[in-house]
Design an enzyme around this catalytic site. Structure first.
Site, PDB file in Angstrom:
ATOM      1  N   LEU A  89       0.737  -1.172  -0.029  1.00 21.81           N
ATOM      2  CA  LEU A  89       0.037   0.064   0.035  1.00 21.81           C
ATOM      3  C   LEU A  89       1.049   1.353  -0.123  1.00 21.81           C
ATOM      4  O   LEU A  89       1.588   1.528   0.941  1.00 21.81           O
ATOM      5  CB  LEU A  89      -0.884   0.247   1.530  1.00 21.81           C
ATOM      6  CG  LEU A  89      -1.916   1.183   1.496  1.00 21.81           C
ATOM      7  CD1 LEU A  89      -2.940   1.210   0.242  1.00 21.81           C
ATOM      8  CD2 LEU A  89      -2.420   1.329   2.690  1.00 21.81           C
ATOM      9  N   GLY A  93       4.855  -1.015   8.444  1.00 21.03           N
ATOM     10  CA  GLY A  93       4.945   0.020   9.525  1.00 21.03           C
ATOM     11  C   GLY A  93       5.146   1.467   8.829  1.00 21.03           C
ATOM     12  O   GLY A  93       5.365   1.517   7.882  1.00 21.03           O
ATOM     13  N   THR A 113     -16.194 -10.372  22.380  1.00 19.37           N
ATOM     14  CA  THR A 113     -16.438  -8.834  22.239  1.00 19.37           C
ATOM     15  C   THR A 113     -15.548  -8.252  20.727  1.00 19.37           C
ATOM     16  O   THR A 113     -16.067  -7.330  20.348  1.00 19.37           O
ATOM     17  CB  THR A 113     -16.032  -7.998  23.394  1.00 19.37           C
ATOM     18  OG1 THR A 113     -16.385  -6.771  23.530  1.00 19.37           O
ATOM     19  CG2 THR A 113     -14.360  -8.115  23.733  1.00 19.37           C
ATOM     20  N   ARG A 153     -17.916  -8.784  17.971  1.00 19.81           N
ATOM     21  CA  ARG A 153     -19.071  -7.801  18.063  1.00 19.81           C
ATOM     22  C   ARG A 153     -18.671  -6.357  17.413  1.00 19.81           C
ATOM     23  O   ARG A 153     -19.405  -5.731  16.743  1.00 19.81           O
ATOM     24  CB  ARG A 153     -19.730  -7.821  19.445  1.00 19.81           C
ATOM     25  CG  ARG A 153     -20.605  -8.582  19.869  1.00 19.81           C
ATOM     26  CD  ARG A 153     -21.045  -8.195  21.621  1.00 19.81           C
ATOM     27  NE  ARG A 153     -21.424  -9.553  22.044  1.00 19.81           N
ATOM     28  CZ  ARG A 153     -21.469  -9.617  23.245  1.00 19.81           C
ATOM     29  NH1 ARG A 153     -20.876  -8.511  24.103  1.00 19.81           N
ATOM     30  NH2 ARG A 153     -21.830 -10.708  23.916  1.00 19.81           N
TER      31      ARG A 153
END
Length: 561
Positions: A50, A76, A337, A340
């Site tokens: 990228l 990074g 979690t 979610r």
């Protein structure tokens, strides 16, 4: 943000093995390179790019004329690369920030190199002159790294586990894949046959310690002592600097904005910094939710206050449920979690990639762990216990919130930047007396809120807005995402399946139907890999059996108020 992949000592045909590298193509949609290592026919690098810095010379593995024996593949951003280049008078061949790793390594070896890097990174460095391979990862594991290594010395490394699980090796039918620990580097010997042997694994930085690169930082001098006004001033200086250094990019910057304290502070500071840097485009901010969700309303207030070009993304329960399979595949976890909370972030990243030209995306991750923002911190038995818990959460970020933030954005070719996890800011915050950092007057993150009280950065009602329960701000208290999921999954998993859950899933046995449902999806994509998750994320100092803050009494009382 890129995808890195490397093999050392492969017994199988590299042209077949390299198909696994394509499993992480989403991390680098701009270019791909596959390169063999001179003199080692069974060693190779794969790289998905990228292009964020140096569009012309940014391909990897990075090799420069001065060090023909060094090969670097890294993912990074090294924010202090120019400062270090000028300080040590290094002669650069490219404009790539990662080139600093080659110069630092040549000057002082691997230990000094990793300690001097101010940024987020995962790297593979090969030194064919000294027959060494080095692996390294940043303090909090903001950039991901996985490895697989066999007893006979075959080594495979990748940004995501999905790029390793299908590799073939004659000695090992089931390759053990595991995350590389954050804040560590590993030294390996490279043998003439391309195989490797681990020499040492070193923890080079603890989040509490001021990093070595602080010696070369240009941030203005901090005031000594723990007087409240002194601390607040120092925190503002460091946070401002954390955002400013992260402007390093040739691509357009955007910001996730939930309308909570953390993302609002990031967005407001970012917009201020972009103006000072005389960036010509308006800052795009992005919020997601169902109609009339608290997050959408709060984010709108902040966007109006700071003057950003604001985008609202609406989704319904069917769309959320439909992407669960894709989300779990991207995440490589079945933690309840995390799954979610990832749905909203996955969908908004998809929108950003499809509808805008923003590529570098700022976000508020890490603040809850650093500043004791979770609601259960109200129940901490002492400031010292709260401090221990905060540091534990920071150590495990790479398994939970940082994992979520990386994979949901990287799945759509975006690069995430997280100023709250800046080395200088976080180490200073953790150096403060424990009783300064705990919730006060029933309000979590009191010190952080107080720090920006007089800044007018964000509206007062947002500055003091209580924390929403994990992913619930995207819906509403009446019909939460939590409730929507329970109602749907109730019909997907029957009681008989739950009764035999311990036999089917002996590792991290799911205790709820929601946990069982996610685990089934995970096992379908990654069979036999349950040990990637050491334990479920759960609140402390409570008897809750579900990670949602909705099950905590403090949240219930606040919601009714």
């Amino acid at each position: 943000m890129c995808g890195i992949w490397a093999l050392f000592g492969s017994d199988d045909c590299l042209s077949v093995q390299c198909l696994s590298a394509m499993k992480i193509a989403h991390r680098g949609p701009d270019a791909f390179r596959f390169e063999n290592v001179n003199g080692y026919t069974n060693c190779c690098f794969g790289f998905h790019r990228l292009a964020v810095v140096d569009q012309l010379f940014g391909m990897q593995p990075i090799r420069v004329k001065k060090y023909p024996y060094l090969w670097l593949c890294y993912n990074g951003e090294i924010y202090n690369h120019k400062k270090l280049q000028h300080h040590f008078e290094f002669e650069y061949q490219t404009k790539v920030d990662g080139e600093i790793i080659l110069h630092l390594y040549d000057k002082g070896g691997i230990e000094q190199t990793v300690c001097m890097l101010d940024g987020v990174f995962a790297f593979i460095l090969l030194d064919t002159a000294n027959k060494k391979v080095f692996l390294g990862r940043d303090t909090y594991g903001v950039r991901p790294l996985f490895k697989a290594m066999t007893e006979d010395g075959f080594l495979a490394v990748c940004s995501e586990a999905k790029g390793l699980v299908n590799l073939k090796h004659s000695m090992t039918p089931f390759l053990k894949v595991e995350p590389f620990f954050p804040g560590h580097y590993e030294v390996l010997d490279l043998k003439p046959n391309g195989k490797v042997a681990s020499v040492e694994m070193v923890k080079y930085h603890h989040c509490r310690d001021e990093p070595l690169h602080a010696l070369y930082d240009s941030v203005e001098k901090l005031f000594p002592g723990f007087e409240i006004e002194t601390v607040k001033s120092n925190l503002r200086i460091l946070f401002d600097n954390a955002v400013k250094k992260r402007l390093m990019t040739d691509r357009r910057i955007g910001c996730l904005l939930s309308g909570g304290l953390d993302s609002s502070l990031v967005a407001a500071t970012l917009l201020k910094q972009l103006k000072e840097a005389q960036v010509q485009y308006p800052l795009q901010t992005f919020a997601i939710g169902m109609e009339d969700s608290p997050d959408l309303l709060a984010a709108r207030k902040v966007a109006n206050h700071i003057g950003s070009e604001h985008h609202e993304v609406l989704f319904n329960s069917e769309e959320g449920i439909q992407v669960l399979d894709e989300v779990i595949f991207s995440l490589e976890t079945y933690d309840i979690t995390t799954v979610r909370a990832s749905v909203g972030m996955y969908l908004i990243s998809k929108y950003i990639r499809k509808n805008t030209d923003s590529v570098v995306i700022f976000s508020g991750e890490g603040s809850d762990e650093l500043t004791q923002g979770y609601i259960y911190f109200h129940k901490a038995p002492s400031p010292e216990k709260a401090e221990e818990e905060s540091e534990r959460l920071l150590r495990e970020l790479y398994l939970f919130d940082v994992l979520r933030a990386d994979r949901t954005t990287a799945a759509h070719g975006l690069e995430l930047r997280v100023p709250f996890l800046d080395h200088r800011f976080s180490s200073y915050y953790l150096s403060l007396p424990p009783d300064m950092r705990v919730p006060k007057n029933g309000i979590e993150k009191h010190l952080l809120r107080e720090t920006f009280e007089d800044s007018n950065l964000i509206p007062k009602e947002i500055l003091w807005r209580p924390k929403e329960a994990f992913s619930d701000g995207i819906t509403s208290v009446k019909n939460s995402w939590f409730r929507i999921l329970q109602d749907y999954i109730e019909h997907q998993v029957d009681d008989a399946a739950m009764a035999s859950a311990a036999q089917k899933f002996p590792i991290n046995t799911p205790k709820t139907k929601e946990g069982y449902y996610y685990r089934q999806i995970f096992e379908n994509h990654y069979p036999g890999r349950a040990n990637w998750l050491p334990h479920y994320w759960m609140p402390r100092w409570t008897s809750a059996t579900d990670p949602s803050a909705r099950t905590l009494t403090h949240y219930k009382a606040t919601a009714k108020a």
